[in-house]
Design a protein around this motif. Structure first.
Motif, PDB file in Angstrom:
ATOM      1  N   ASP A 188       1.571   3.118  -5.002  1.00 22.72           N
ATOM      2  CA  ASP A 188       0.985   1.783  -5.061  1.00 22.72           C
ATOM      3  C   ASP A 188       0.425   1.649  -6.467  1.00 22.72           C
ATOM      4  OD1 ASP A 188      -0.700  -0.393  -5.124  1.00 22.72           O
ATOM      5  OD2 ASP A 188      -1.935   0.203  -3.431  1.00 22.72           O
ATOM      6  N   ASP A 189       1.195   0.995  -7.328  1.00 20.64           N
ATOM      7  CA  ASP A 189       0.831   0.882  -8.739  1.00 20.64           C
ATOM      8  C   ASP A 189       0.168  -0.472  -8.984  1.00 20.64           C
ATOM      9  OD1 ASP A 189       0.521   1.439 -11.383  1.00 20.64           O
ATOM     10  OD2 ASP A 189       2.644   1.587 -11.868  1.00 20.64           O
ATOM     11  N   GLU A 190      -1.101  -0.575  -8.609  1.00 19.82           N
ATOM     12  CA  GLU A 190      -1.886  -1.808  -8.746  1.00 19.82           C
ATOM     13  C   GLU A 190      -1.298  -2.961  -7.926  1.00 19.82           C
ATOM     14  OE1 GLU A 190      -3.914  -2.344 -12.748  1.00 19.82           O
ATOM     15  OE2 GLU A 190      -2.028  -1.406 -13.374  1.00 19.82           O
ATOM     16  N   GLU A 191      -0.670  -2.628  -6.801  1.00 18.37           N
ATOM     17  CA  GLU A 191      -0.053  -3.653  -5.956  1.00 18.37           C
ATOM     18  C   GLU A 191      -1.055  -4.297  -5.007  1.00 18.37           C
ATOM     19  OE1 GLU A 191       3.481  -1.953  -4.093  1.00 18.37           O
ATOM     20  OE2 GLU A 191       3.666  -0.630  -5.842  1.00 18.37           O
ATOM     21  N   ARG A 192      -2.070  -3.539  -4.606  1.00 15.08           N
ATOM     22  CA  ARG A 192      -3.098  -4.080  -3.717  1.00 15.08           C
ATOM     23  C   ARG A 192      -4.337  -4.514  -4.490  1.00 15.08           C
ATOM     24  NH1 ARG A 192      -5.331  -3.089   1.505  1.00 15.08           N
ATOM     25  NH2 ARG A 192      -6.545  -4.967   1.939  1.00 15.08           N
ATOM     26  N   SER A 206       0.852  -1.192   0.000  1.00 11.79           N
ATOM     27  CA  SER A 206       0.000   0.000   0.000  1.00 11.79           C
ATOM     28  C   SER A 206       0.882   1.235   0.000  1.00 11.79           C
ATOM     29  CB  SER A 206      -0.933   0.015   1.211  1.00 11.79           C
ATOM     30  OG  SER A 206      -0.201   0.131   2.421  1.00 11.79           O
ATOM     31  N   GLY A 207       0.366   2.301  -0.583  1.00 15.70           N
ATOM     32  CA  GLY A 207       1.128   3.545  -0.587  1.00 15.70           C
ATOM     33  C   GLY A 207       1.383   4.049   0.810  1.00 15.70           C
ATOM     34  N   VAL A 208       0.342   4.082   1.638  1.00 14.76           N
ATOM     35  CA  VAL A 208       0.515   4.577   3.005  1.00 14.76           C
ATOM     36  C   VAL A 208       1.464   3.682   3.792  1.00 14.76           C
ATOM     37  CG1 VAL A 208      -1.678   5.813   3.117  1.00 14.76           C
ATOM     38  CG2 VAL A 208      -1.612   3.385   3.733  1.00 14.76           C
ATOM     39  N   GLY A 209       1.372   2.380   3.580  1.00 14.67           N
ATOM     40  CA  GLY A 209       2.229   1.455   4.311  1.00 14.67           C
ATOM     41  C   GLY A 209       3.696   1.679   4.011  1.00 14.67           C
ATOM     42  N   LYS A 210       4.007   1.870   2.747  1.00  9.79           N
ATOM     43  CA  LYS A 210       5.410   2.062   2.371  1.00  9.79           C
ATOM     44  C   LYS A 210       5.948   3.392   2.891  1.00  9.79           C
ATOM     45  CE  LYS A 210       4.621   0.900  -1.994  1.00  9.79           C
ATOM     46  NZ  LYS A 210       4.876   0.611  -3.428  1.00  9.79           N
ATOM     47  N   VAL A 211       5.113   4.417   2.913  1.00  5.66           N
ATOM     48  CA  VAL A 211       5.547   5.694   3.488  1.00  5.66           C
ATOM     49  C   VAL A 211       5.818   5.544   4.984  1.00  5.66           C
ATOM     50  CG1 VAL A 211       4.683   7.956   4.198  1.00  5.66           C
ATOM     51  CG2 VAL A 211       4.582   7.298   1.815  1.00  5.66           C
ATOM     52  N   LEU A 212       4.928   4.857   5.678  1.00  4.17           N
ATOM     53  CA  LEU A 212       5.080   4.713   7.128  1.00  4.17           C
ATOM     54  C   LEU A 212       6.300   3.864   7.492  1.00  4.17           C
ATOM     55  CD1 LEU A 212       1.323   4.208   8.025  1.00  4.17           C
ATOM     56  CD2 LEU A 212       2.734   6.203   8.569  1.00  4.17           C
ATOM     57  N   LEU A 213       6.760   3.021   6.570  1.00  2.00           N
ATOM     58  CA  LEU A 213       7.957   2.207   6.805  1.00  2.00           C
ATOM     59  C   LEU A 213       9.249   2.896   6.365  1.00  2.00           C
ATOM     60  CD1 LEU A 213       7.028  -1.427   5.645  1.00  2.00           C
ATOM     61  CD2 LEU A 213       7.365  -0.628   7.989  1.00  2.00           C
ATOM     62  N   ALA A 214       9.167   3.729   5.339  1.00  4.29           N
ATOM     63  CA  ALA A 214      10.366   4.165   4.622  1.00  4.29           C
ATOM     64  C   ALA A 214      11.396   4.867   5.495  1.00  4.29           C
ATOM     65  CB  ALA A 214       9.967   5.075   3.457  1.00  4.29           C
ATOM     66  N   TRP A 215      10.963   5.632   6.472  1.00  5.48           N
ATOM     67  CA  TRP A 215      11.903   6.388   7.306  1.00  5.48           C
ATOM     68  C   TRP A 215      12.192   5.691   8.632  1.00  5.48           C
ATOM     69  CZ3 TRP A 215       8.881   8.717   3.670  1.00  5.48           C
ATOM     70  CH2 TRP A 215       9.512   9.603   2.809  1.00  5.48           C
ATOM     71  N   ARG A 216      11.860   4.433   8.719  1.00  3.17           N
ATOM     72  CA  ARG A 216      12.160   3.656   9.926  1.00  3.17           C
ATOM     73  C   ARG A 216      13.422   2.834   9.696  1.00  3.17           C
ATOM     74  NH1 ARG A 216       7.654   4.176  13.092  1.00  3.17           N
ATOM     75  NH2 ARG A 216       8.438   2.699  14.622  1.00  3.17           N
ATOM     76  N   PRO A 217      14.148   2.465  10.763  1.00  2.00           N
ATOM     77  CA  PRO A 217      15.354   1.655  10.609  1.00  2.00           C
ATOM     78  C   PRO A 217      15.043   0.308   9.973  1.00  2.00           C
ATOM     79  CG  PRO A 217      15.196   2.567  12.832  1.00  2.00           C
ATOM     80  CD  PRO A 217      13.889   2.825  12.174  1.00  2.00           C
ATOM     81  N   GLU A 218      16.001  -0.232   9.245  1.00  2.00           N
ATOM     82  CA  GLU A 218      15.798  -1.530   8.587  1.00  2.00           C
ATOM     83  C   GLU A 218      15.429  -2.616   9.588  1.00  2.00           C
ATOM     84  OE1 GLU A 218      18.479  -4.815   6.216  1.00  2.00           O
ATOM     85  OE2 GLU A 218      18.793  -2.681   5.725  1.00  2.00           O
ATOM     86  N   GLY A 219      16.026  -2.561  10.770  1.00  2.00           N
ATOM     87  CA  GLY A 219      15.712  -3.563  11.782  1.00  2.00           C
ATOM     88  C   GLY A 219      14.258  -3.513  12.202  1.00  2.00           C
TER      89      GLY A 219
END
Length: 266
Positions: free
Chosen positions: A205-209, A152-165
């Motif tokens: 989110d390019d037709e991913e969901r 999801s677009g929102v999901g990827k934004v909410l993850l993007a600036w978090r540490p990889e761990g």
């Protein structure tokens, strides 16, 4: 002389344990009803993996307190007014929603598409506010619905600036569920995608969901400069071409910046 045995610290009485278990089950039933919207007893019982008699007792208690409503002619249960009132209390105290609403209204006026606001909750994104577009065919999520972080677009934004761990902790090492043939299913591919989101300042989110649906999402920050929410716009691919993504993302980022300023960012 009689002596009274004292309960050891930290050990719950059996009655208290039973009450807590009942509360947990009741909340599970209420959450299941939120997902199903409307359902008869038999469907709810299967959904929460409880007997029909136990589920009925829980529903009856919830109904008596206004958290559940029952339509006698159809035998169908639905979420009650008291549950809405509890949710409304969250909305009223939440500065994020009040800060975002004017910008969401403005975005709908400019883009004529539905705008959503989502936050991170556990390993999912949850939609907490929405302003609907005016198109005859609108793309929207129900408030309170969850969205997968990897698709999801929102999901990827909410993850993007978090540490990889942190990303690994929330999603594991994969593979992730594929909702369409466009879904990201591996951790390596997701981490590459998140790096691109950070670089360009928005996610797609390019037709991913869902096939035929395109979404752009942008970050909202608070006074600590942390990403605390995401604004998104979704539309049918027939109305939202790839050539429009950068322009829409720019308009949305300007709106998100205003929301962030209201939250103390800057």
């Amino acid at each position: 002389m009689t002596t009274t045995a004292r309960q050891k610290p930290g050990r719950a009485r059996s009655g208290e344990t039973s009450s807590v278990r009942t509360l947990e089950r009741g909340l599970t039933v209420l959450l299941a009803l939120k997902e199903l919207r409307r359902a008869p007893l038999s469907v709810l019982a299967r959904q929460v993996n409880l007997s029909a008699s136990t589920t009925y007792r829980l529903l009856e208690t919830l109904r008596q307190h206004g958290f559940v409503e029952w339509d006698e002619p159809s035998g169908v249960y639905s979420v009650g007014l008291r549950a809405y009132q509890v949710g409304l209390a969250f909305t009223e105290r939440n500065n994020l929603i009040s800060s975002a609403h004017p910008e969401m209204e403005a975005l709908v006026g400019d883009l004529n598409e539905t705008v959503n606001l989502a936050v991170l909750y556990g390993s999912e994104a949850v939609y907490v506010h929405q302003v609907e577009g005016r198109q005859l065919m609108r793309m929207f999520a129900h408030l309170g619905d969850n969205a997968p972080l990897h698709a999801s677009g929102v999901g990827k934004v909410l993850l993007a600036w978090r540490p990889e761990g942190d990303v690994r902790q929330k999603l594991g090492d994969g593979p992730f569920p594929a909702y369409t043939t466009h879904s990201i299913t591996t951790l390596a591919a997701l981490l590459r995608e998140l790096a691109q989101v950070r670089e360009q300042g928005y996610s797609v989110d390019d037709e991913e969901r869902e096939l035929g649906v395109r979404c752009v999402a942008v970050p909202v920050r608070d006074h600590t400069r942390q990403v605390v929410a995401s604004l998104s716009v979704s539309a049918p691919t027939s109305r939202f071409g790839r050539d429009q993504i950068a322009e829409v993302a720019g308009r949305m980022n300007r709106a998100a910046e205003q929301v962030s300023i209201r939250l103390g960012w800057g």
